[in-house]
Design an enzyme around this catalytic site. Structure first.
Site, PDB file in Angstrom:
ATOM      1  N   THR A  98      29.620  64.378 -37.229  1.00 27.63           N
ATOM      2  CA  THR A  98      30.185  65.822 -37.415  1.00 27.63           C
ATOM      3  C   THR A  98      31.027  66.444 -35.997  1.00 27.63           C
ATOM      4  OG1 THR A  98      28.396  66.558 -36.207  1.00 27.63           O
ATOM      5  CG2 THR A  98      27.615  66.322 -38.311  1.00 27.63           C
ATOM      6  N   ASP A  99      31.769  67.408 -36.780  1.00 28.50           N
ATOM      7  CA  ASP A  99      32.589  68.242 -35.642  1.00 28.50           C
ATOM      8  C   ASP A  99      31.748  69.272 -34.762  1.00 28.50           C
ATOM      9  OD1 ASP A  99      32.447  70.257 -37.369  1.00 28.50           O
ATOM     10  OD2 ASP A  99      34.448  70.033 -38.197  1.00 28.50           O
ATOM     11  N   LEU A 100      32.493  70.040 -34.151  1.00 30.09           N
ATOM     12  CA  LEU A 100      31.598  70.947 -33.128  1.00 30.09           C
ATOM     13  C   LEU A 100      31.260  72.224 -34.360  1.00 30.09           C
ATOM     14  CD1 LEU A 100      34.599  71.607 -30.379  1.00 30.09           C
ATOM     15  CD2 LEU A 100      32.130  70.395 -30.388  1.00 30.09           C
ATOM     16  N   SER A 101      31.384  72.367 -35.375  1.00 30.27           N
ATOM     17  CA  SER A 101      30.639  73.231 -36.252  1.00 30.27           C
ATOM     18  C   SER A 101      29.567  72.609 -36.947  1.00 30.27           C
ATOM     19  CB  SER A 101      31.843  73.755 -37.270  1.00 30.27           C
ATOM     20  OG  SER A 101      32.202  73.061 -38.148  1.00 30.27           O
TER      21      SER A 101
END
Length: 163
Positions: free
Chosen positions: A33-36
């Site tokens: 996953t990314d930061l979101s």
């Protein structure tokens, strides 16, 4: 519980064929996953690659032996993605269980086309269309080994997209 002298070892994940459709399960981990908290877009490519590699393995296509033959100076080759089209429909998130659906839709002398979908609970969240070419170690297209083409014929589905 097993005796400590005879440990039970897990096996790597693998897919299954349902007719000509190949199914490969993945789980979304934090690293995906990314930061979101949404799966980073490039990870779909990784999942699709794993599923395509599993298709080859299950068909008895020994890519490693072909690469090693090339390293010994024999005529060898490898598959390389020549074209890819992706469409992101819905985001995948941490802990989602995803199933990659793969179909081989076209077989030519030096290439194969595959369509793939990433599905969560039966809903398509990403689609991909690949043309994968067989190339020699000089980088030029060459005919796939006959045995490999015969293996692909067993799962060739020209009726359309993954379900």
């Amino acid at each position: 519980m097993t005796d400590a002298s005879d440990p039970v070892l897990p096996t790597p994940p693998g897919g299954v064929f349902d007719g000509t459709l190949h199914l490969y399960a993945v789980r979304v981990y934090y690293e995906d996953t990314d930061l979101s908290g949404i799966v980073y877009h490039a990870n779909y490519l990784r999942w699709f690659e794993r599923a395509r590699s599993d298709v080859l393995r299950m068909l008895g296509i020994d890519q490693r032996a072909e690469i090693e033959a090339g390293a010994r100076g024999e005529k060898g080759g490898a598959y390389a993605v020549a074209d890819v089209q992706l469409r992101y429909i819905r985001p995948a998130r941490l802990d989602d269980d995803i199933v990659i659906h793969t179909r081989c839709s076209e077989l030519k002398a030096a290439s194969v086309r595959m369509s793939q979908e990433a599905k969560r609970d039966g809903e398509t969240i990403c689609t991909a269309h690949f043309r994968v070419g067989f190339v020699g170690f000089d980088g030029r297209p060459r005919r796939q080994p006959d045995a490999w083409r015969e293996a692909f014929k067993k799962v060739l589905d020209t009726d359309g997209e993954p379900e």
